[in-house]
Scaffold this active site. Structure first.
Site, short mmCIF file in Angstrom:
data_model
loop_
_atom_site.label_atom_id
_atom_site.label_comp_id
_atom_site.label_asym_id
_atom_site.label_seq_id
_atom_site.Cartn_x
_atom_site.Cartn_y
_atom_site.Cartn_z
CG ASN A 161 -7.82 -2.25 -5.67
OD1 ASN A 161 -6.91 -3.13 -5.41
ND2 ASN A 161 -8.06 -1.35 -4.82
CG ASP B 227 -1.93 1.04 1.13
OD1 ASP B 227 -2.34 1.50 0.07
OD2 ASP B 227 -2.71 1.23 2.13
N GLY B 228 0.23 2.15 -0.43
CA GLY B 228 1.05 3.62 -0.49
C GLY B 228 1.65 4.12 -1.84
C1 FPP Z 1 -2.20 0.16 -3.18
O1 FPP Z 1 -1.56 1.49 -3.12
C2 FPP Z 1 -1.44 -0.75 -4.37
C3 FPP Z 1 -2.22 -1.08 -5.45
C4 FPP Z 1 -3.74 -1.08 -5.20
C5 FPP Z 1 -1.63 -1.55 -6.60
C6 FPP Z 1 -0.43 -2.74 -6.29
C7 FPP Z 1 0.18 -2.73 -7.29
C8 FPP Z 1 1.64 -2.74 -7.46
C9 FPP Z 1 2.48 -2.74 -6.42
C10 FPP Z 1 2.11 -2.91 -8.73
C11 FPP Z 1 2.81 -4.05 -9.10
C12 FPP Z 1 2.27 -5.40 -8.80
C13 FPP Z 1 2.83 -6.29 -9.74
C14 FPP Z 1 2.62 -7.65 -9.23
C15 FPP Z 1 2.91 -6.17 -11.07
P1 FPP Z 1 -2.56 2.68 -3.34
O2 FPP Z 1 -3.08 3.26 -4.74
O3 FPP Z 1 -3.88 2.24 -2.69
O4 FPP Z 1 -1.65 3.81 -2.42
P2 FPP Z 1 -2.62 5.11 -1.68
O5 FPP Z 1 -3.20 4.27 -0.49
O6 FPP Z 1 -1.27 5.82 -1.42
O7 FPP Z 1 -3.62 5.81 -2.65
#
Ligand code: FPP
Length: 252
Positions: A78, A30-31
């Site tokens: 998501n 996350d993040g």
């Molecule tokens: C959460 O951060 C992250 C995600 C929803 C996506 C996770 C995906 C990756 C790390 C990309 C790569 C993975 C693979 C396997 C290729 P957020 O967007 O919720 O962050 P925030 O809470 O700061 O908004």
């Protein structure tokens, strides 16, 4: 019964309490969005930076004694993000699987995907299937990517399959217990996670591995996922080794 003859490894008691490091680590990455926003960049920039961290973490696993790594890439919730972000993430997964993950395959990593593939784009599913087949003979790190995954959704899908087996007479309802049900989960060949890590300072599990993490240890850390390093993973594993896991029993 389970459609797969693989032996389920639901052995959450595999580690001696207070002893070894984690055999199975699961991570809520996350993040990414906040990391990008702090740099005045679009959220997708953060997801791309996050994707780069995956390789470092996977490659650190053998040295840390981690046999299984499960990462939460996209949840069933998501889809509620903007169309631009969802499309960008799907694009990233396609690119990542065809390039980066193929490289991981040559490093003896066995890749599996969990989650509901029905809502995913057919091209992406084809790449996922291919990578699973290509890496099926690898016996190094077991990397499981949760994509369109939700713990409640997984339990609902498992229950549906189980109900079909009861209806067609291959499963006796009296046999349904804590050993039988997990054989219908997406994770049926994986051991339960010993350690679940969530980055970015949020202390919630967000529908991740609900059944499987019943006795997992949790670490909620402030680091944003694109800043997470193998060194930090190492520190968390060491800390895990100092914890006393009792699995409901008392210390004797
Ligand atoms: C959460 O951060 C992250 C995600 C929803 C996506 C996770 C995906 C990756 C790390 C990309 C790569 C993975 C693979 C396997 C290729 P957020 O967007 O919720 O962050 P925030 O809470 O700061 O908004």
């Amino acid at each position: 019964m389970s459609k797969n003859p693989d032996i389920p490894l639901q052995d959450s008691g595999s580690l001696s309490p207070g002893g070894d490091g984690p055999r199975h680590v699961a991570i809520i990455m996350d993040g990414n969005g906040r990391w990008a926003q702090a740099r005045g960049r679009p959220r997708l920039f953060g997801h791309h930076a996050g994707a780069k961290r995956v390789r470092e973490v996977v490659e650190a696993c053998p040295g840390l004694g981690i046999e299984y790594l499960t990462i939460f890439a996209f949840s069933t919730e998501n889809w509620k993000r903007t169309q631009t972000e969802v499309a960008g993430l799907m694009n990233l997964f396609r690119r990542y699987i065809s390039r980066e993950m193929a490289a991981l395959a040559t490093r003896n990593v066995r890749v599996r995907f969990i989650g509901d593939r029905l809502r995913l784009d057919a091209k992406l599913v084809k790449l996922m299937d291919r990578l699973e087949v290509e890496t099926a003979g690898n016996d190094g790190t077991h990397l499981t990517v949760a994509l369109n995954y939700g713990g409640r959704d997984e339990v609902a899908r498992a229950t549906k399959r189980l109900a079909h087996d009861v209806a067609n007479g291959t499963l006796n309802p009296e046999e349904v217990d804590e050993e039988t049900l997990p054989r219908y989960l997406d994770t049926y060949v994986l051991p339960d996670p010993d350690l679940v890590i969530r980055t970015s300072g949020e202390a919630r599990i967000s529908n991740f591995l609900l059944w499987q993490s019943a006795y997992s240890e949790y670490e909620f850390i402030d680091t944003l996922w694109p800043d997470f390093t193998a060194a930090e993973l190492g520190r968390l594993c060491e800390k895990f080794g100092r914890r006393e896991r009792r699995f409901g029993t008392v210390k004797t």
